[in-house]
Structures are given as C-alpha cells and as structure tokens.
Design a protein around this motif. Structure first.
Motif, mmCIF file in Angstrom:
data_model
loop_
_atom_site.group_PDB
_atom_site.id
_atom_site.type_symbol
_atom_site.label_atom_id
_atom_site.label_comp_id
_atom_site.label_asym_id
_atom_site.label_seq_id
_atom_site.Cartn_x
_atom_site.Cartn_y
_atom_site.Cartn_z
ATOM 1 N N LYS A 57 0.837 -1.200 0.000
ATOM 2 C CA LYS A 57 0.000 0.000 0.000
ATOM 3 C C LYS A 57 0.874 1.253 0.000
ATOM 4 O O LYS A 57 1.959 1.279 0.587
ATOM 5 C CB LYS A 57 -0.903 0.015 1.227
ATOM 6 N N VAL A 58 0.373 2.306 -0.641
ATOM 7 C CA VAL A 58 1.073 3.590 -0.690
ATOM 8 C C VAL A 58 0.053 4.683 -0.402
ATOM 9 O O VAL A 58 -1.025 4.706 -1.013
ATOM 10 C CB VAL A 58 1.725 3.835 -2.067
ATOM 11 N N GLY A 59 0.364 5.587 0.531
ATOM 12 C CA GLY A 59 -0.578 6.659 0.836
ATOM 13 C C GLY A 59 -0.136 7.471 2.035
ATOM 14 O O GLY A 59 1.040 7.463 2.425
ATOM 15 N N ASN A 60 -1.088 8.171 2.645
ATOM 16 C CA ASN A 60 -0.806 8.992 3.820
ATOM 17 C C ASN A 60 -0.833 8.134 5.082
ATOM 18 O O ASN A 60 -1.539 7.114 5.156
ATOM 19 C CB ASN A 60 -1.831 10.120 3.944
ATOM 20 N N ALA A 61 -0.066 8.568 6.097
ATOM 21 C CA ALA A 61 -0.001 7.839 7.359
ATOM 22 C C ALA A 61 -1.317 7.953 8.118
ATOM 23 O O ALA A 61 -2.105 8.884 7.904
ATOM 24 C CB ALA A 61 1.145 8.367 8.206
ATOM 25 N N THR A 62 -1.590 7.019 8.995
ATOM 26 C CA THR A 62 -2.781 7.049 9.832
ATOM 27 C C THR A 62 -2.676 8.196 10.839
ATOM 28 O O THR A 62 -1.575 8.705 11.100
ATOM 29 C CB THR A 62 -2.930 5.718 10.580
ATOM 30 N N PRO A 63 -3.797 8.612 11.439
ATOM 31 C CA PRO A 63 -3.757 9.709 12.417
ATOM 32 C C PRO A 63 -2.800 9.462 13.581
ATOM 33 O O PRO A 63 -2.281 10.406 14.185
ATOM 34 C CB PRO A 63 -5.203 9.797 12.890
ATOM 35 N N ALA A 64 -2.533 8.206 13.902
ATOM 36 C CA ALA A 64 -1.619 7.909 15.010
ATOM 37 C C ALA A 64 -0.193 8.359 14.705
ATOM 38 O O ALA A 64 0.594 8.621 15.625
ATOM 39 C CB ALA A 64 -1.639 6.414 15.318
ATOM 40 N N TYR A 65 0.146 8.485 13.404
ATOM 41 C CA TYR A 65 1.515 8.851 13.016
ATOM 42 C C TYR A 65 1.575 10.110 12.162
ATOM 43 O O TYR A 65 2.664 10.691 12.009
ATOM 44 C CB TYR A 65 2.182 7.699 12.252
ATOM 45 N N ASP A 66 0.474 10.556 11.600
ATOM 46 C CA ASP A 66 0.493 11.698 10.689
ATOM 47 C C ASP A 66 1.035 12.950 11.387
ATOM 48 O O ASP A 66 0.511 13.397 12.409
ATOM 49 C CB ASP A 66 -0.924 11.961 10.166
#
Length: 209
Positions: free
Chosen positions: A123-132
């Motif tokens: 998967k490629v994309g933005n990090a989850t809220p826990a790491y963004d």
C-alpha cells in the motif's frame, strides 16, 4: 701514698701516678647479633630475586614458546552466540509506504525507488492519524515481532537511522512511515554495500599459535 689509693690499702693494691685508669665499655653483643641476622636476611632476599629474574628470562620464555608453537595449536574459542537466520531477499519483503509529513508525493517517490531496488510494494498513501505529522525523525519501520529477524534488517539498509517499532500484526509485511526529517533513501551504492554485509558469512576463528 697517692691520692688515688683508697685509705687502708697499700702494698700491691697501691695505685700510683696522677692519671685515672681508663675503663673500656662492654660491647653490646645483642646489637651485633641483630646486625648479623639482618645482613643474612638481606643476602637471602637478593639471591631469591636473582633466581626469579633468571627463571623469567630463560626457562619461563622457553615454556611459553614451546606451548605456543607445539603440536596442540587449536583455533581460538569463539563466544557462543545464537546465529540469526539468513535475511530474506528484497523481493521477499512487502513494504507499505506511508507519508507522515505535510509534503506531498514522498510516499510514491520512495515506493517507486524501492521497487527499482527489488522490493515488493504493498500500500502507498498517507499515514494514519496515530503517526500523521508525529514522526520527527527520518522514518519508522513498523511490523510484527518477527520483522526484527527478517524484513527490518533488509529494509533498514535502504534508510539508515530509521526507528524500529512492532505492532500486533501477524502478516509479514512492514510499513515504512516517512517522517519530517526524511529527504530521500540512502544512495543505492551505499544500500547495496549494507545489504551485501547482511549475507556475508562470519570470518573463521583465527588460530592462537
């Protein structure tokens, strides 16, 4: 009668002359004996020290040479260390690339480069809220507990200084979460050298002869 003659004494006990007789002090025999014993002890110690020096520079050296060059020369013992399993090949590592920075396009660029270097991309994309926007370093490698012995070792050769963390996943894939300090992957030539070092066999133990 002389003044030195006690009253009532005369004849052969009579002392004549005008000088007092000189009395010689008795010798201190104890002091002489102790001095002799001290000298004997000093000579004994000096002789013992000389023998020790002779032994060190003659017999001791010969014994060391004989034992070190004798027929029983054996390899030096190596410490008992549990051997790590051989690392997987890059194609056996599935990497999910996530961008935790405000800059766009980082995840895709890193994923494309890893694919060129032989890694399997998930998967490629933005990090989850826990790491963004919460990763100040270059990157975090996130995977299951088994990743320490496999995928982490291989993927870490592409980006030195990555933080390693585990979660409860049971799959073999790992996440590459790009942080604020990320600029690019390590140069391919440097990554190839680090990757080759993982598969290099340990040197044979040297002999102590």
């Amino acid at each position: 009668m002389s003044m030195l003659t006690p009253p009532g004494m005369g004849g052969k006990y009579r002392i004549t002359g005008d000088k007092y007789p000189r009395m010689r002090r008795p010798r201190n025999r104890r002091r002489i004996v102790l001095a002799g014993l001290a000298a004997a002890v000093a000579l004994s110690l000096a002789g013992w020290g000389t023998l020790q020096l002779i032994d060190v520079f003659s017999g001791g050296a010969e014994n060391t040479t004989a034992s070190s060059h004798g027929p029983d020369c054996k390899p030096a013992p190596t410490p008992t260390v549990s051997a790590a399993p051989p690392p997987p090949k890059p194609g056996q590592v599935t990497v999910n690339v996530y961008n935790a920075t405000p800059r766009s396009g980082l995840a895709k660029a890193a994923a494309d480069e890893l694919k060129k270097r032989g890694f399997t991309i998930g998967k490629v994309g933005n990090a989850t809220p826990a790491y963004d926007k919460k990763v100040p370093g270059a990157a975090i490698l996130l995977g299951g507990p088994e990743a320490y012995q496999g995928a982490f070792r291989v993927l870490a050769t592409q980006l030195r200084g990555s933080e390693l963390k585990t979660d409860a996943r049971e799959t073999a894939d790992v996440d590459l979460i790009l942080g604020t300090a990320f600029r690019s992957l390590d140069a391919k030539k440097d990554a190839d050298v680090a990757l080759a070092a993982l598969t290099r066999p340990a040197p044979a133990p040297s002999k102590k002869c």
